[in-house]
Design a protein around this motif. Structure first.
Motif, PDB file in Angstrom:
ATOM      1  N   ILE A   1       0.833  -1.204   0.000  1.00 48.61           N
ATOM      2  CA  ILE A   1       0.000   0.000   0.000  1.00 48.61           C
ATOM      3  C   ILE A   1       0.868   1.255   0.000  1.00 48.61           C
ATOM      4  O   ILE A   1       0.611   2.207  -0.751  1.00 48.61           O
ATOM      5  CB  ILE A   1      -0.948  -0.012   1.221  1.00 48.61           C
ATOM      6  N   ALA A   2       1.913   1.262   0.806  1.00 47.54           N
ATOM      7  CA  ALA A   2       2.815   2.423   0.855  1.00 47.54           C
ATOM      8  C   ALA A   2       3.514   2.622  -0.479  1.00 47.54           C
ATOM      9  O   ALA A   2       3.696   3.762  -0.931  1.00 47.54           O
ATOM     10  CB  ALA A   2       3.841   2.234   1.974  1.00 47.54           C
ATOM     11  N   SER A   3       3.896   1.533  -1.130  1.00 46.53           N
ATOM     12  CA  SER A   3       4.572   1.623  -2.427  1.00 46.53           C
ATOM     13  C   SER A   3       3.655   2.239  -3.479  1.00 46.53           C
ATOM     14  O   SER A   3       4.072   3.106  -4.258  1.00 46.53           O
ATOM     15  CB  SER A   3       5.025   0.237  -2.869  1.00 46.53           C
ATOM     16  N   LEU A   4       2.399   1.810  -3.505  1.00 43.32           N
ATOM     17  CA  LEU A   4       1.432   2.369  -4.449  1.00 43.32           C
ATOM     18  C   LEU A   4       1.199   3.856  -4.177  1.00 43.32           C
ATOM     19  O   LEU A   4       1.154   4.674  -5.105  1.00 43.32           O
ATOM     20  CB  LEU A   4       0.110   1.602  -4.351  1.00 43.32           C
ATOM     21  N   ALA A   5       1.053   4.203  -2.905  1.00 40.59           N
ATOM     22  CA  ALA A   5       0.833   5.608  -2.538  1.00 40.59           C
ATOM     23  C   ALA A   5       2.049   6.466  -2.857  1.00 40.59           C
ATOM     24  O   ALA A   5       1.921   7.605  -3.327  1.00 40.59           O
ATOM     25  CB  ALA A   5       0.480   5.709  -1.053  1.00 40.59           C
ATOM     26  N   ASP A   6       3.251   5.932  -2.624  1.00 42.17           N
ATOM     27  CA  ASP A   6       4.486   6.673  -2.937  1.00 42.17           C
ATOM     28  C   ASP A   6       4.564   6.972  -4.433  1.00 42.17           C
ATOM     29  O   ASP A   6       4.957   8.075  -4.836  1.00 42.17           O
ATOM     30  CB  ASP A   6       5.714   5.867  -2.516  1.00 42.17           C
ATOM     31  N   HIS A   7       4.207   5.976  -5.247  1.00 45.64           N
ATOM     32  CA  HIS A   7       4.267   6.191  -6.689  1.00 45.64           C
ATOM     33  C   HIS A   7       3.230   7.218  -7.125  1.00 45.64           C
ATOM     34  O   HIS A   7       3.505   8.065  -7.989  1.00 45.64           O
ATOM     35  CB  HIS A   7       4.055   4.877  -7.430  1.00 45.64           C
ATOM     36  N   MET A   8       2.038   7.162  -6.526  1.00 46.13           N
ATOM     37  CA  MET A   8       1.029   8.179  -6.821  1.00 46.13           C
ATOM     38  C   MET A   8       1.540   9.563  -6.462  1.00 46.13           C
ATOM     39  O   MET A   8       1.380  10.522  -7.224  1.00 46.13           O
ATOM     40  CB  MET A   8      -0.270   7.876  -6.060  1.00 46.13           C
ATOM     41  N   ASP A   9       2.153   9.681  -5.293  1.00 42.99           N
ATOM     42  CA  ASP A   9       2.704  10.973  -4.864  1.00 42.99           C
ATOM     43  C   ASP A   9       3.739  11.487  -5.861  1.00 42.99           C
ATOM     44  O   ASP A   9       3.776  12.683  -6.184  1.00 42.99           O
ATOM     45  CB  ASP A   9       3.355  10.840  -3.481  1.00 42.99           C
TER      46      ASP A   9
ATOM     47  N   VAL B   1       4.017  10.718  -9.088  1.00 42.42           N
ATOM     48  CA  VAL B   1       3.335  11.080 -10.330  1.00 42.42           C
ATOM     49  C   VAL B   1       2.626  12.430 -10.180  1.00 42.42           C
ATOM     50  O   VAL B   1       2.675  13.284 -11.065  1.00 42.42           O
ATOM     51  CB  VAL B   1       2.320   9.970 -10.708  1.00 42.42           C
ATOM     52  N   ILE B   2       1.982  12.617  -9.039  1.00 40.35           N
ATOM     53  CA  ILE B   2       1.266  13.875  -8.776  1.00 40.35           C
ATOM     54  C   ILE B   2       2.250  15.040  -8.682  1.00 40.35           C
ATOM     55  O   ILE B   2       1.989  16.136  -9.198  1.00 40.35           O
ATOM     56  CB  ILE B   2       0.439  13.755  -7.479  1.00 40.35           C
ATOM     57  N   SER B   3       3.380  14.809  -8.031  1.00 37.00           N
ATOM     58  CA  SER B   3       4.401  15.858  -7.902  1.00 37.00           C
ATOM     59  C   SER B   3       4.907  16.291  -9.275  1.00 37.00           C
ATOM     60  O   SER B   3       5.105  17.494  -9.529  1.00 37.00           O
ATOM     61  CB  SER B   3       5.558  15.350  -7.046  1.00 37.00           C
ATOM     62  N   ASP B   4       5.123  15.334 -10.168  1.00 36.56           N
ATOM     63  CA  ASP B   4       5.574  15.668 -11.523  1.00 36.56           C
ATOM     64  C   ASP B   4       4.536  16.530 -12.245  1.00 36.56           C
ATOM     65  O   ASP B   4       4.878  17.509 -12.919  1.00 36.56           O
ATOM     66  CB  ASP B   4       5.817  14.387 -12.330  1.00 36.56           C
TER      67      ASP B   4
ATOM     68  N   THR C   1       4.496  20.101 -10.888  1.00 36.84           N
ATOM     69  CA  THR C   1       5.595  20.896 -11.435  1.00 36.84           C
ATOM     70  C   THR C   1       5.263  21.367 -12.849  1.00 36.84           C
ATOM     71  O   THR C   1       5.501  22.528 -13.212  1.00 36.84           O
ATOM     72  CB  THR C   1       6.892  20.073 -11.447  1.00 36.84           C
ATOM     73  N   CYS C   2       4.715  20.459 -13.650  1.00 28.94           N
ATOM     74  CA  CYS C   2       4.339  20.813 -15.027  1.00 28.94           C
ATOM     75  C   CYS C   2       3.283  21.906 -15.043  1.00 28.94           C
ATOM     76  O   CYS C   2       3.348  22.845 -15.855  1.00 28.94           O
ATOM     77  CB  CYS C   2       3.810  19.587 -15.765  1.00 28.94           C
ATOM     78  N   LEU C   3       2.316  21.802 -14.147  1.00 25.45           N
ATOM     79  CA  LEU C   3       1.256  22.813 -14.087  1.00 25.45           C
ATOM     80  C   LEU C   3       1.814  24.165 -13.670  1.00 25.45           C
ATOM     81  O   LEU C   3       1.397  25.213 -14.183  1.00 25.45           O
ATOM     82  CB  LEU C   3       0.159  22.362 -13.122  1.00 25.45           C
ATOM     83  N   ASP C   4       2.787  24.156 -12.771  1.00 23.17           N
ATOM     84  CA  ASP C   4       3.441  25.404 -12.375  1.00 23.17           C
ATOM     85  C   ASP C   4       4.122  26.071 -13.570  1.00 23.17           C
ATOM     86  O   ASP C   4       4.047  27.289 -13.751  1.00 23.17           O
ATOM     87  CB  ASP C   4       4.482  25.127 -11.288  1.00 23.17           C
ATOM     88  N   VAL C   5       4.795  25.266 -14.386  1.00 22.08           N
ATOM     89  CA  VAL C   5       5.469  25.797 -15.576  1.00 22.08           C
ATOM     90  C   VAL C   5       4.460  26.460 -16.499  1.00 22.08           C
ATOM     91  O   VAL C   5       4.677  27.578 -16.998  1.00 22.08           O
ATOM     92  CB  VAL C   5       6.208  24.663 -16.332  1.00 22.08           C
TER      93      VAL C   5
ATOM     94  N   ALA D   1      -4.226  10.141  -2.794  1.00 22.30           N
ATOM     95  CA  ALA D   1      -3.011   9.428  -2.379  1.00 22.30           C
ATOM     96  C   ALA D   1      -2.960   9.300  -0.856  1.00 22.30           C
ATOM     97  O   ALA D   1      -2.550   8.260  -0.318  1.00 22.30           O
ATOM     98  CB  ALA D   1      -1.774  10.159  -2.891  1.00 22.30           C
ATOM     99  N   LEU D   2      -3.396  10.344  -0.165  1.00 24.89           N
ATOM    100  CA  LEU D   2      -3.406  10.318   1.299  1.00 24.89           C
ATOM    101  C   LEU D   2      -4.396   9.286   1.816  1.00 24.89           C
ATOM    102  O   LEU D   2      -4.104   8.539   2.765  1.00 24.89           O
ATOM    103  CB  LEU D   2      -3.760  11.710   1.839  1.00 24.89           C
TER     104      LEU D   2
END
Length: 334
Positions: free
Chosen positions: A191-199, A201-204, A207-211, A283-284
């Motif tokens: 479960i933590a691994s899946l959530a970490d990957h979601m985090d 992906v969301i972080s990427d 960043t793109c949206l900020d650009v 993700a949370l």
């Protein structure tokens, strides 16, 4: 039948050997072996029922799922899963997870890098799920020849009584339990691994949206909500989906920019505002989940639903950064 059972255990033992190494490439190979073992058992369930109907005509006369059985005897993995559910040899939860993992297996085979960051965790989870399913396989006749030689890996899981029998019927489910115990799968880690990957992906995407939001039009900086809408409508305007929708919706023509503005007003966009806060909440919530089957289903749904938007954000941000690099080089005289 014994050779079939031993062959399945042989594959699962080899799969575990690779998965336990912990590397991405070993996890990929282990996941494929696990999926193949699952498919072998699914097909055998259909084969056993087909043989049963051929042997007992009175059962065949009243059997209600002949169409599903015929489909399960074909090449469709989904049909085999469906038939296993009909025969009560698989739970709905197992079926959902196995469907998802079979999809991942195909993506790994064809695309290579898909889901790579979480492959070790996924492979371990699939292995544990497969052991649970395979161990419940209803053995229809425990047959073998006297001169049978079991695969070397499988021999350690089968009991010899010192006289005639090379194995006992209970050896197969016992072997599956031993393999599941040996894999030491931990639900919380999956479960933590899946959530970490979601985090990640969301972080990427964040960043793109900020650009994109930092672009300046008419001396004004766009909000993130505006950037999300622009990102979707600009992409639509270049695609047949957007132009066809506009023609059917009564758009009377104009410049490309007119089309973009028309789509903003009329197209049923997937996202009308910045989706990142909502994605972070998903993700949370996943981290507080106690069931890895539910967590995997939520993860897969998130990745599928958000995929087009995330791809559009990445594409837009990449174009912006390329243009910035071009302008910098131009000013430097390059």
């Amino acid at each position: 039948m014994l050779m079939f059972l031993a062959g399945v255990i042989d594959q699962m033992d080899l799969s575990l050997e690779h998965i336990k190494k912990g590397g991405v490439h070993d996890a990929r190979f282990g996941l494929m072996l696990t999926d193949n073992a699952v498919e072998l058992v699914l097909h055998q369930i259909a084969k056993d029922q087909q043989a049963r109907l051929k042997t007992y005509q009175h059962i065949a006369d009243t059997y209600e799922h002949k169409k599903e059985l015929e489909e399960a005897m074909g090449r469709s993995f989904e049909a085999k899963l469906k038939f296993a559910r009909i025969e009560a040899q698989m739970t709905e939860e197992q079926a959902r997870t196995i469907t998802t993992m079979h999809t991942f297996r195909n993506e790994l085979y064809h695309l290579g890098l898909q889901h790579e960051p979480i492959l070790p965790s996924l492979a371990l989870f699939y292995f544990a799920t497969a052991c649970d399913f395979i161990g419940g396989f209803k053995i229809l006749g425990f047959s073998y020849s006297w001169n049978i030689v079991l695969p070397e890996r499988a021999q350690k899981y089968f009991t010899r009584d010192g006289r005639f029998s090379p194995a006992e019927p209970d050896d197969f489910p016992n072997a599956c339990r031993k393999l599941e115990e040996a894999c030491q799968h931990k639900k919380s880690v999956t479960i933590a691994s899946l959530a970490d990957h979601m985090d990640s992906v969301i972080s990427d995407s964040d960043t793109c949206l900020d650009v994109l939001a930092h672009l300046i039009y008419d001396n004004q900086r766009r909000t993130r909500d505006e950037a999300i809408i622009d990102c979707q409508t600009w992409r639509l305007a270049f695609e047949t989906e957007g132009t066809d929708f506009a023609k059917k919706g009564g758009w009377r023509g104009g410049t490309f920019f007119d089309l973009v503005e028309w789509l903003k007003r009329n197209y049923p966009l997937q996202f009308k505002k910045d989706p990142i806060p909502s994605w972070k909440k998903q993700a949370l919530r996943m981290r507080s989940n106690w069931n890895p089957h539910v967590a995997l289903a939520n993860y897969q749904s998130f990745m599928t639903v958000t995929g087009p938007m995330r791809e559009a954000l990445l594409e837009g941000a990449t174009q912006v950064e390329a243009e910035i690099d071009r302008l910098v080089d131009e000013r430097r005289g390059n």
